[in-house]
Design an enzyme around this catalytic site. Structure first.
Site, PDB file in Angstrom:
ATOM      1  N   TYR A 249       0.899  -0.752  -0.030  1.00 49.31           N
ATOM      2  CA  TYR A 249      -0.011   0.336   0.002  1.00 49.31           C
ATOM      3  C   TYR A 249       0.803   0.980  -0.271  1.00 49.31           C
ATOM      4  O   TYR A 249       0.533   2.387  -0.886  1.00 49.31           O
ATOM      5  CB  TYR A 249      -1.044  -0.080   0.782  1.00 49.31           C
ATOM      6  CG  TYR A 249      -2.246   0.684   1.512  1.00 49.31           C
ATOM      7  CD1 TYR A 249      -2.790   1.527   0.741  1.00 49.31           C
ATOM      8  CD2 TYR A 249      -1.661   1.966   1.828  1.00 49.31           C
ATOM      9  CE1 TYR A 249      -3.915   2.307   0.636  1.00 49.31           C
ATOM     10  CE2 TYR A 249      -2.532   2.827   2.626  1.00 49.31           C
ATOM     11  CZ  TYR A 249      -3.771   3.448   1.390  1.00 49.31           C
ATOM     12  OH  TYR A 249      -4.429   4.392   1.614  1.00 49.31           O
TER      13      TYR A 249
ATOM     14  N   ILE B 128      -8.408   8.356   8.766  1.00 46.75           N
ATOM     15  CA  ILE B 128     -10.022   8.953   8.390  1.00 46.75           C
ATOM     16  C   ILE B 128     -11.026   7.883   8.507  1.00 46.75           C
ATOM     17  O   ILE B 128     -10.626   7.084   7.870  1.00 46.75           O
ATOM     18  CB  ILE B 128     -10.432   9.393   6.660  1.00 46.75           C
ATOM     19  CG1 ILE B 128      -9.057  10.088   6.217  1.00 46.75           C
ATOM     20  CG2 ILE B 128     -12.035   9.576   5.982  1.00 46.75           C
ATOM     21  CD1 ILE B 128      -9.281  11.485   7.228  1.00 46.75           C
TER      22      ILE B 128
ATOM     23  N   LYS C  35       1.537   4.500  -2.715  1.00 48.74           N
ATOM     24  CA  LYS C  35       0.428   5.478  -2.521  1.00 48.74           C
ATOM     25  C   LYS C  35       1.841   6.938  -2.703  1.00 48.74           C
ATOM     26  O   LYS C  35       1.605   7.863  -3.320  1.00 48.74           O
ATOM     27  CB  LYS C  35       0.298   5.802  -1.580  1.00 48.74           C
ATOM     28  CG  LYS C  35      -0.965   4.200  -1.020  1.00 48.74           C
ATOM     29  CD  LYS C  35      -2.158   5.458  -2.093  1.00 48.74           C
ATOM     30  CE  LYS C  35      -3.659   5.031  -1.834  1.00 48.74           C
ATOM     31  NZ  LYS C  35      -4.943   5.485  -2.716  1.00 48.74           N
TER      32      LYS C  35
HETATM   33  P1  NDP Z   1     -12.993   2.666   1.032  1.00 54.83           P
HETATM   34  O1  NDP Z   1     -13.079   1.002   1.414  1.00 54.83           O
HETATM   35  O2  NDP Z   1     -14.336   3.256   1.854  1.00 54.83           O
HETATM   36  O3  NDP Z   1     -13.393   2.579  -0.477  1.00 54.83           O
HETATM   37  C1  NDP Z   1     -12.794   2.824  -1.443  1.00 54.83           C
HETATM   38  C2  NDP Z   1     -13.376   2.831  -2.438  1.00 54.83           C
HETATM   39  O4  NDP Z   1     -12.704   2.362  -3.945  1.00 54.83           O
HETATM   40  C3  NDP Z   1     -14.551   1.878  -3.063  1.00 54.83           C
HETATM   41  O5  NDP Z   1     -15.576   3.133  -3.494  1.00 54.83           O
HETATM   42  C4  NDP Z   1     -14.412   1.177  -3.927  1.00 54.83           C
HETATM   43  O6  NDP Z   1     -15.674   0.678  -4.220  1.00 54.83           O
HETATM   44  C5  NDP Z   1     -13.200   1.399  -4.896  1.00 54.83           C
HETATM   45  N1  NDP Z   1     -12.087   0.346  -5.599  1.00 54.83           N
HETATM   46  C6  NDP Z   1     -11.730  -0.614  -5.323  1.00 54.83           C
HETATM   47  N2  NDP Z   1     -10.771  -1.092  -6.046  1.00 54.83           N
HETATM   48  C7  NDP Z   1     -11.382  -0.160  -6.936  1.00 54.83           C
HETATM   49  C8  NDP Z   1     -11.344  -1.071  -8.597  1.00 54.83           C
HETATM   50  N3  NDP Z   1     -10.670  -2.060  -8.949  1.00 54.83           N
HETATM   51  N4  NDP Z   1     -12.021  -0.604  -9.551  1.00 54.83           N
HETATM   52  C9  NDP Z   1     -13.346   0.288  -8.860  1.00 54.83           C
HETATM   53  N5  NDP Z   1     -13.212   0.873  -7.993  1.00 54.83           N
HETATM   54  C10 NDP Z   1     -12.659   0.151  -6.634  1.00 54.83           C
HETATM   55  O7  NDP Z   1     -11.997   3.564   1.564  1.00 54.83           O
HETATM   56  P2  NDP Z   1     -11.513   4.509   1.470  1.00 54.83           P
HETATM   57  O8  NDP Z   1     -12.782   5.543   1.111  1.00 54.83           O
HETATM   58  O9  NDP Z   1     -11.319   4.967   3.133  1.00 54.83           O
HETATM   59  O10 NDP Z   1     -10.008   5.477   0.822  1.00 54.83           O
HETATM   60  C11 NDP Z   1     -10.395   6.195  -0.162  1.00 54.83           C
HETATM   61  C12 NDP Z   1      -9.341   6.079  -0.999  1.00 54.83           C
HETATM   62  O11 NDP Z   1      -8.613   6.994   0.227  1.00 54.83           O
HETATM   63  C13 NDP Z   1      -8.286   5.228  -1.435  1.00 54.83           C
HETATM   64  O12 NDP Z   1      -7.469   5.650  -1.908  1.00 54.83           O
HETATM   65  C14 NDP Z   1      -7.125   5.214   0.171  1.00 54.83           C
HETATM   66  O13 NDP Z   1      -6.220   4.274  -0.201  1.00 54.83           O
HETATM   67  C15 NDP Z   1      -7.561   6.119   0.665  1.00 54.83           C
HETATM   68  N6  NDP Z   1      -6.979   7.175   2.117  1.00 54.83           N
HETATM   69  C16 NDP Z   1      -7.791   6.246   2.748  1.00 54.83           C
HETATM   70  C17 NDP Z   1      -7.729   7.065   4.160  1.00 54.83           C
HETATM   71  C18 NDP Z   1      -8.957   6.194   5.202  1.00 54.83           C
HETATM   72  O14 NDP Z   1      -8.138   6.839   6.702  1.00 54.83           O
HETATM   73  N7  NDP Z   1      -9.720   6.056   5.171  1.00 54.83           N
HETATM   74  C19 NDP Z   1      -6.072   7.155   4.517  1.00 54.83           C
HETATM   75  C20 NDP Z   1      -5.860   7.914   2.965  1.00 54.83           C
HETATM   76  C21 NDP Z   1      -6.252   7.123   2.495  1.00 54.83           C
HETATM   77  P3  NDP Z   1     -16.402  -0.780  -4.513  1.00 54.83           P
HETATM   78  O15 NDP Z   1     -16.618  -0.907  -3.139  1.00 54.83           O
HETATM   79  O16 NDP Z   1     -17.886  -0.846  -5.434  1.00 54.83           O
HETATM   80  O17 NDP Z   1     -15.186  -1.943  -4.782  1.00 54.83           O
END
Ligand code: NDP
Length: 230
Positions: free
Chosen positions: A136, A169, A140
């Protein structure tokens, strides 16, 4: 504007915030759905065909994508000694190569239109490192190089490219972490709380807005100070 991974978490909050600010919003999803008033398109970013198809649908319905928030991402956390090829490949193919696929498809119309805002959602972990997250963190931190290269390639066409690096988050992604880990993070966050999805959405809104045209190649932390100095 387009946000990838708009079904939940940070991406869903982004879709709602941009919609509420008056943008025409499209969001990709694989499962679930997208908020009301947002054009939902199914798309797995590990498949270039699905990415191209999604853009065609969005362009036909809403016009060219001028603001891209590349948000979709996954984790497959485990210590290095236990990390399988599949753990590595899945995370790199989604977070890094998937972002590349989306950015490449978005860039040409932005260049043609002489306007674009590319916002890549990275993570504080990409800068700080994190045990159990080699895959990861690698994916990133690579987004920083991607955004900065894009900034240099496309700057003269009025296309900016920036990174938002959220800290801890509250979303599904972090809800699976053990209570001890969460407590440990809280103790290290200067503002003393976990972040909300809106904290991240508002940073992206600013970067997309008219007052951010001279900001490019930047990494904007939204982490309560967790990653300060990096
Ligand atoms: P979630 O797991 O809640 O959401 C992830 C999203 O990415 C979902 O909508 C999922 O869609 C989508 N997704 C995953 N794989 C694919 C794929 N192959 N194709 C298309 N869509 C995909 O994560 P967060 O909201 O927490 O995270 C969102 C972003 O923020 C990510 O990039 C994460 O790395 C980053 N982030 C999050 C942090 C945190 O603390 N939460 C901290 C730092 C960064 P579906 O559910 O439909 O598969």
């Amino acid at each position: 504007m387009l946000v990838t991974g708009g079904s939940k978490g940070i991406g869903r909050a982004m879709a709602e915030a941009f919609r509420d600010a008056g943008y025409k919003v499209a969001a990709t999803y694989r499962s679930g759905g997208v908020p009301d008033g947002v054009l939902g398109v199914t798309c797995d970013i590990t498949d270039q065909g699905q990415v191209d198809q999604a853009f065609e649908t969005i362009e036909a319905e809403l016009g060219p994508v001028e603001v891209l928030v590349a948000n979709a991402g996954v984790t497959r956390d485990t210590l290095l000694m236990r990390m399988s090829d599949d753990d590595w490949d899945t995370v790199i193919d989604t977070n890094l190569t998937g972002t590349f696929r989306v950015v490449r498809r978005a860039a040409r119309p932005m260049m043609r239109g002489r306007f674009g805002r590319v916002i890549l959602i990275s993570s504080v972990v990409g800068l700080l490192g994190s045990p159990g997250q080699l895959n990861y963190a690698s994916s990133k931190s690579a987004l920083v190089g991607m955004a900065r290269s894009l900034a240099r390639e496309l700057g003269s066409r009025n296309v900016t490219a920036n990174v938002v690096a959220p800290g801890f988050i509250e979303t599904d992604m972090t809800s699976v972490l053990p209570e001890e880990t969460i407590k440990g993070y809280k103790a290290r966050i200067p503002v003393g709380r976990l972040g909300s999805v809106d904290d991240v959405a508002q940073a992206a809104m600013f970067l997309a807005g008219e007052h951010a045209g001279y900001i490019t190649g930047a990494v904007i932390p939204v982490d309560g100070g967790l990653g300060m100095g990096h």
